[in-house]
Write a protein that holds these residues in place. Structure first.
Motif, PDB file in Angstrom:
ATOM      1  N   ALA A 379       0.830  -1.207   0.000  1.00 24.32           N
ATOM      2  CA  ALA A 379       0.000   0.000   0.000  1.00 24.32           C
ATOM      3  C   ALA A 379       0.861   1.252   0.000  1.00 24.32           C
ATOM      4  CB  ALA A 379      -0.948  -0.020   1.199  1.00 24.32           C
ATOM      5  N   LYS A 380       1.968   1.223   0.752  1.00 22.20           N
ATOM      6  CA  LYS A 380       2.877   2.372   0.763  1.00 22.20           C
ATOM      7  C   LYS A 380       3.465   2.606  -0.627  1.00 22.20           C
ATOM      8  CE  LYS A 380       5.871   1.616   3.996  1.00 22.20           C
ATOM      9  NZ  LYS A 380       7.021   1.955   4.866  1.00 22.20           N
ATOM     10  N   SER A 381       3.813   1.515  -1.310  1.00 19.84           N
ATOM     11  CA  SER A 381       4.375   1.678  -2.657  1.00 19.84           C
ATOM     12  C   SER A 381       3.329   2.213  -3.633  1.00 19.84           C
ATOM     13  CB  SER A 381       4.936   0.343  -3.158  1.00 19.84           C
ATOM     14  OG  SER A 381       3.910  -0.568  -3.476  1.00 19.84           O
ATOM     15  N   ILE A 382       2.086   1.818  -3.442  1.00 14.68           N
ATOM     16  CA  ILE A 382       1.006   2.349  -4.278  1.00 14.68           C
ATOM     17  C   ILE A 382       0.887   3.857  -4.089  1.00 14.68           C
ATOM     18  CG2 ILE A 382      -1.502   2.368  -4.619  1.00 14.68           C
ATOM     19  CD1 ILE A 382      -1.431  -0.638  -3.859  1.00 14.68           C
ATOM     20  N   LYS A 383       0.964   4.306  -2.835  1.00 12.75           N
ATOM     21  CA  LYS A 383       0.864   5.732  -2.549  1.00 12.75           C
ATOM     22  C   LYS A 383       2.050   6.481  -3.150  1.00 12.75           C
ATOM     23  CE  LYS A 383       0.404   9.014   1.263  1.00 12.75           C
ATOM     24  NZ  LYS A 383       0.262   9.182   2.736  1.00 12.75           N
ATOM     25  N   ARG A 384       3.264   5.925  -2.995  1.00 15.82           N
ATOM     26  CA  ARG A 384       4.454   6.564  -3.565  1.00 15.82           C
ATOM     27  C   ARG A 384       4.330   6.722  -5.065  1.00 15.82           C
ATOM     28  NH1 ARG A 384       7.363   3.138  -0.090  1.00 15.82           N
ATOM     29  NH2 ARG A 384       7.840   1.768  -1.863  1.00 15.82           N
ATOM     30  N   ASN A 385       3.900   5.651  -5.714  1.00  9.03           N
ATOM     31  CA  ASN A 385       3.775   5.703  -7.172  1.00  9.03           C
ATOM     32  C   ASN A 385       2.716   6.712  -7.614  1.00  9.03           C
ATOM     33  OD1 ASN A 385       5.714   3.708  -7.371  1.00  9.03           O
ATOM     34  ND2 ASN A 385       4.247   2.035  -7.609  1.00  9.03           N
ATOM     35  N   TRP A 386       1.623   6.812  -6.849  1.00  4.39           N
ATOM     36  CA  TRP A 386       0.563   7.765  -7.178  1.00  4.39           C
ATOM     37  C   TRP A 386       1.100   9.191  -7.051  1.00  4.39           C
ATOM     38  CZ3 TRP A 386      -1.659  11.660  -4.280  1.00  4.39           C
ATOM     39  CH2 TRP A 386      -2.777  12.273  -4.860  1.00  4.39           C
ATOM     40  N   LYS A 387       1.810   9.459  -5.959  1.00  5.55           N
ATOM     41  CA  LYS A 387       2.343  10.804  -5.741  1.00  5.55           C
ATOM     42  C   LYS A 387       3.365  11.163  -6.801  1.00  5.55           C
ATOM     43  CE  LYS A 387       3.165  12.226  -1.541  1.00  5.55           C
ATOM     44  NZ  LYS A 387       3.656  12.293  -0.127  1.00  5.55           N
ATOM     45  N   SER A 388       4.175  10.177  -7.185  1.00  6.94           N
ATOM     46  CA  SER A 388       5.176  10.424  -8.221  1.00  6.94           C
ATOM     47  C   SER A 388       4.504  10.727  -9.569  1.00  6.94           C
ATOM     48  CB  SER A 388       6.100   9.208  -8.356  1.00  6.94           C
ATOM     49  OG  SER A 388       7.010   9.375  -9.412  1.00  6.94           O
ATOM     50  N   ALA A 389       3.446   9.978  -9.872  1.00  8.47           N
ATOM     51  CA  ALA A 389       2.760  10.190 -11.150  1.00  8.47           C
ATOM     52  C   ALA A 389       1.998  11.504 -11.161  1.00  8.47           C
ATOM     53  CB  ALA A 389       1.806   9.031 -11.411  1.00  8.47           C
TER      54      ALA A 389
END
Length: 391
Positions: A379-389
């Motif tokens: 879930a943390k990686s999902i959030k990181r990827n969303w913020k990066s995108a």
């Protein structure tokens, strides 16, 4: 990219399966087994002698020292798992298999000769000292919480701390100890037993396939030559990451094999046992459970192969191994539970391995990271990827 040697792996796996079914399975009722299977390692020594004679000892590491690809390893380790004793007999069990992988990747020639070679040859067992007691705020699923410390003293390092759930510590000849220095985490190779490492207790646990159990130990002024540190001070966590993803996946491989065998036993029972005028398989409630097992077992196999392919491509596979660990452990838990249910009263006895399979898989959902920790990390990686995108 690692060479894909699947034809070699399939040939090895066929020989491993014949060995496990013909020579290891009869030992499942051996009276020398206790709650941790092999109290004095006598049974392991005997089984490994047979594996050596059959040419299937440490089968995932070839005679020239090359390691099979992860996809090839999956084919072989699944077959060793067809009996709970298979990984110990074939020298593919945790933590030795993961420790061999790590030392093969990062050990220098001295480390490989002194510590890796005895493991590959099946002459020694090992333990990985990382997890610490929860009540003391030590490292568990979060290794950054490590309390065990190491300090330089001339050409040695001195280590102090306590470790818990150290698989195989009792009876091990080789230890990999993690401790924290001013530079960061460090990893040391040590000879065992050592008077500075005292086993305080070995709790009875739900699983029983790992010799030596899961000990709590106290480390008091353990002196280790600086030459026996892996790499440099502060590199311990990066080395642990090298071991992490493949070791998670190896657990999936071995226990897939155990569940395949449990499902065979449950299927045989359902096709022989009669109730209410017909065999159990002809009752939809039972037949559907076995059909669902078929689906979950194939799902587990495919997840393992997919993640192994990612690792073979050279990627770290951290997220992929988390996904595989969650998916496979949960699928195999469903399989093991259904096998017990299909077999009814017989399924909760030690007359077959089905009962042990259920216990082992239940523990697997916790070992190498509980399902919830892996989901949280994903879930943390999902959030990181969303913020990066989004940025």
């Amino acid at each position: 990219m690692i060479e894909d040697n699947l034809d070699i792996a399939r040939d090895i796996a066929d020989r491993v399966e014949r060995f496990v079914r013909d020579q290891v399975v009869p030992y499942e009722s051996d009276p020398r087994r206790d709650h941790h299977d092999c109290p004095e390692d006598a049974l392991i020594t005997e089984l490994r002698g047979k594996a050596r004679s059959a040419g299937v000892l440490t089968p995932h590491i070839l005679a020239d020292g090359r390691h099979l690809s992860q996809r090839g390893t999956a084919i072989v380790l699944t077959r060793t798992g067809l009996s709970p004793l298979g990984p110990n007999a074939c020298n593919t069990a945790a933590p030795d298999e993961g420790n061999m992988f790590l030392l093969g990747k990062v050990g220098d020639e001295l480390i490989k000769q002194r510590f890796l070679e005895p493991l590959v040859a099946g002459r020694a067992r090992s333990a990985f000292f990382m997890t610490e007691p929860a009540g003391e705020g030590g490292a568990g699923s979060d290794p950054m919480m490590m309390k065990t410390i190491c300090q330089p003293d001339g050409d040695h390092w001195v280590i102090n701390g306590r470790k818990s759930f150290i698989t195989g510590a009792k009876g091990a000849q080789i230890g990999i100890v993690m401790a924290k220095s001013e530079e960061g985490a460090c990893m040391f190779l040590v000879d065992l037993p050592d008077l500075a490492i005292q086993i305080e207790r070995i709790p009875n646990t739900i699983d029983s396939s790992m010799p030596g159990g899961h000990a709590t130990v106290k480390i008091s002024n353990l002196r280790v030559p600086a030459r026996q540190m892996l790499g440099e001070p502060g590199q311990g966590f990066s080395y642990a990451q090298i071991r992490l993803a493949p070791a998670r996946l190896s657990h999936c491989m071995r226990w897939l094999g155990t569940c395949l065998r449990a499902n065979e036993i449950a299927t045989d029972y359902a096709n022989r046992r009669e109730a209410f005028g017909k065999t159990l398989i002809d009752h939809e409630g039972v037949g559907f459970m076995l059909a669902e097992n078929m689906i979950d077992l194939k799902q587990a196999e495919l997840m393992i192969d997919w993640c192994a392919g990612v690792l073979d491509s050279g990627e770290k596979g951290t997220r992929e191994s988390s996904m595989a660990k969650v998916s496979v452990s949960e699928a195999l838990m469903r399989v093991a539970d259904r096998c017990v249910q299909v077999m009814g009263g017989l399924g909760v006895t030690s007359d077959t391995i089905v009962e042990q399979c259920f216990r082992e898989i239940r523990a697997f959902r916790i070992y190498d990271g509980p399902t919830e920790v892996h989901k949280w990390s994903l879930a943390k990686s999902i959030k990181r990827n969303w913020k990066s995108a989004a940025s």
